[in-house]
Design an enzyme around this catalytic site. Structure first.
Site, PDB file in Angstrom:
ATOM      1  N   HIS A  44       1.135  -1.174  -0.018  1.00 55.94           N
ATOM      2  CA  HIS A  44       0.062   0.264  -0.238  1.00 55.94           C
ATOM      3  C   HIS A  44       0.815   0.906  -0.154  1.00 55.94           C
ATOM      4  O   HIS A  44       0.491   2.162  -0.590  1.00 55.94           O
ATOM      5  CB  HIS A  44      -0.917   0.225   1.361  1.00 55.94           C
ATOM      6  N   THR A  69      -5.842   6.762   7.663  1.00 58.57           N
ATOM      7  CA  THR A  69      -7.155   6.632   6.711  1.00 58.57           C
ATOM      8  C   THR A  69      -6.720   5.690   5.666  1.00 58.57           C
ATOM      9  O   THR A  69      -7.046   5.670   4.207  1.00 58.57           O
ATOM     10  CB  THR A  69      -5.699   8.150   5.213  1.00 58.57           C
ATOM     11  N   HIS A 124       1.439   8.922   1.121  1.00 66.00           N
ATOM     12  CA  HIS A 124       1.054   8.792  -0.109  1.00 66.00           C
ATOM     13  C   HIS A 124       1.635  10.089  -1.305  1.00 66.00           C
ATOM     14  O   HIS A 124       2.019  10.373  -0.880  1.00 66.00           O
ATOM     15  CB  HIS A 124      -0.171   9.106   0.756  1.00 66.00           C
ATOM     16  N   GLU A 175      -2.820  13.422   0.378  1.00 65.20           N
ATOM     17  CA  GLU A 175      -4.532  12.820   1.435  1.00 65.20           C
ATOM     18  C   GLU A 175      -5.151  14.208   1.445  1.00 65.20           C
ATOM     19  O   GLU A 175      -6.498  14.626   0.793  1.00 65.20           O
ATOM     20  CB  GLU A 175      -4.479  11.646   2.768  1.00 65.20           C
ATOM     21  N   HIS A 221       3.832  10.942   6.121  1.00 65.11           N
ATOM     22  CA  HIS A 221       2.723  11.189   7.800  1.00 65.11           C
ATOM     23  C   HIS A 221       4.085   9.590   8.695  1.00 65.11           C
ATOM     24  O   HIS A 221       4.688   8.967   7.894  1.00 65.11           O
ATOM     25  CB  HIS A 221       1.824  10.133   7.485  1.00 65.11           C
ATOM     26  N   HIS A 254       5.739   6.582   6.396  1.00 64.00           N
ATOM     27  CA  HIS A 254       5.393   6.246   5.161  1.00 64.00           C
ATOM     28  C   HIS A 254       4.644   7.650   4.743  1.00 64.00           C
ATOM     29  O   HIS A 254       4.580   8.763   4.816  1.00 64.00           O
ATOM     30  CB  HIS A 254       3.854   4.984   5.303  1.00 64.00           C
TER      31      HIS A 254
HETATM   32  C1  LIG Z   1      -1.174   1.072   4.762  1.00 66.51           C
HETATM   33  C2  LIG Z   1      -0.881   1.008   6.183  1.00 66.51           C
HETATM   34  N1  LIG Z   1      -1.513   1.649   7.218  1.00 66.51           N
HETATM   35  C3  LIG Z   1      -0.430   1.799   7.834  1.00 66.51           C
HETATM   36  O1  LIG Z   1       0.401   1.062   8.411  1.00 66.51           O
HETATM   37  C4  LIG Z   1      -0.919   3.480   8.816  1.00 66.51           C
HETATM   38  C5  LIG Z   1      -1.274   3.077  10.311  1.00 66.51           C
HETATM   39  C6  LIG Z   1      -1.441   4.017  11.354  1.00 66.51           C
HETATM   40  C7  LIG Z   1      -2.064   5.577  11.011  1.00 66.51           C
HETATM   41 CL1  LIG Z   1      -2.542   6.727  11.384  1.00 66.51          CL
HETATM   42  C8  LIG Z   1      -1.667   5.546   8.737  1.00 66.51           C
HETATM   43  S1  LIG Z   1      -2.389   7.072   8.005  1.00 66.51           S
HETATM   44  N2  LIG Z   1      -2.495   6.761   6.660  1.00 66.51           N
HETATM   45  O2  LIG Z   1      -3.288   7.687   9.016  1.00 66.51           O
HETATM   46  O3  LIG Z   1      -1.240   7.707   9.184  1.00 66.51           O
HETATM   47  C9  LIG Z   1      -1.525   4.649   8.559  1.00 66.51           C
HETATM   48  C10 LIG Z   1      -1.307  -0.134   5.994  1.00 66.51           C
HETATM   49  C11 LIG Z   1      -1.088  -1.391   5.352  1.00 66.51           C
HETATM   50  C12 LIG Z   1      -1.195  -2.624   5.952  1.00 66.51           C
HETATM   51  C13 LIG Z   1      -2.321  -3.676   6.197  1.00 66.51           C
HETATM   52  C14 LIG Z   1      -2.775  -1.878   7.230  1.00 66.51           C
HETATM   53  C15 LIG Z   1      -2.425  -0.519   7.099  1.00 66.51           C
HETATM   54  O4  LIG Z   1      -3.586   0.511   7.466  1.00 66.51           O
HETATM   55 ZN   LIG Z   2      -0.596   7.588   5.452  1.00 62.85          ZN
END
Ligand SMILES: C[C@@H](NC(=O)c1ccc(Cl)c(S(N)(=O)=O)c1)c1ccccc1O
Ligand SMILES: [Zn+2]
Length: 263
Positions: free
Chosen positions: A62, A197, A92, A102, A115, A90
């Protein structure tokens, strides 16, 4: 459950398997700068990262995820009541420089969004617990646009050849401090309460979004796009499918107010 950013497994259907995705405080949102409210009560943001942290870079299908296992990378102050520890960071991004972030600002979408995910070590015993709970997560967020080359990003991008394929992992031991990826001005930011997200979209996140935009070169942005979604599913032309447009659409504000640390 498999989820993605297009087709039947895309964002419009996430709520079917991840019910929180249909909640009232989802992310990302558009920041309407005419409606933000200045909050003079915020203390200075305290971002203390050490650079001797062993971390590993993974392509999780992802995004790329740099996980950090240092107990010395802490965040506090600003709108936060507790101390938070860096868990991972990571990004986006889009399929070209005109989209990819995002969050948007007055409807403007940037080329990418960084992020830095932190979890509340005062209130919870583990990140897995914190990620589901209110006030459990704080995400430092920086917009990225195409411009001059960013030397700090090269430390991360230099490992991308090892993680081009999904589940690829590379260990990053060199002295790298992710603080170098943040903008110079760390006093001007917007903040609001939202969600992950990505699935499972837990409504546990306090977003802190810097106003100053970070520049990276178009070539560096192209390297983000070099990651592959999954090595197994090849397109009929036999070429890899690249991981792009991994941003969730804007979600309803539902009466939330975005606070500003500046006037
Ligand atoms: C893509 C990746 N997401 C995270 O690791 C993630 C964790 C916490 C936050 Cl706060 C965010 S965010 N985008 O809101 O900052 C993203 C993911 C990969 C595999 C499975 C589930 C999954 O969630
Ligand atoms: Zn993110």
């Amino acid at each position: 459950v498999a989820w993605g950013y297009e087709g039947d497994i895309g964002p419009c259907n996430w709520h079917k398997y991840f019910p929180k995705a249909g909640g009232k405080r989802q992310s990302p949102i558009d920041i309407d700068t005419s409606a933000t409210q200045y909050d003079g009560s915020f203390k200075p943001l305290r971002i203390h990262y050490d650079s001797h942290m062993c971390s590993s870079l993974t392509n999780n299908g992802h995004t790329f995820c740099m996980s950090v296992n240092s107990d010395q990378c802490n965040l506090s102050g600003g709108p936060l009541e507790d101390k938070y520890r860096l868990l991972q960071f990571h990004c986006h991004w889009g399929s070209d420089d005109t989209k990819g972030s995002e969050h948007t600002v007055d409807g403007h979408q940037y080329a990418a969004e960084l992020h830095l995910v932190h979890w509340n070590t005062d209130k919870f015993k583990s990140a897995d617990e914190a990620i589901e709970k209110n006030q459990g997560i704080a995400v430092l967020t920086a917009f990225i646009k195409a411009g001059k080359e960013h030397r700090g990003w090269n430390h991360v991008l230099s490992h991308f050849k090892d993680i081009k394929k999904v589940q690829g992992t590379s260990t990053v031991n060199e002295d790298f401090n992710p603080k170098c990826l943040l903008p110079e001005n760390q006093t001007d930011y917007w903040t609001y309460e939202g969600s992950l997200t990505t699935p499972p979209c837990h409504e546990s996140v306090r977003f802190i979004i810097f106003k100053e935009v970070v520049e990276v070169s178009s070539e560096q942005l192209a390297q983000f796009r070099s990651l592959c979604v999954c090595s197994s599913r090849k397109r009929d032309t036999g070429e890899d499918e690249h991981l792009v447009d991994n941003f969730r659409p804007i979600q309803p504000l539902n009466g939330r107010v975005v606070k500003a640390s500046f006037q």
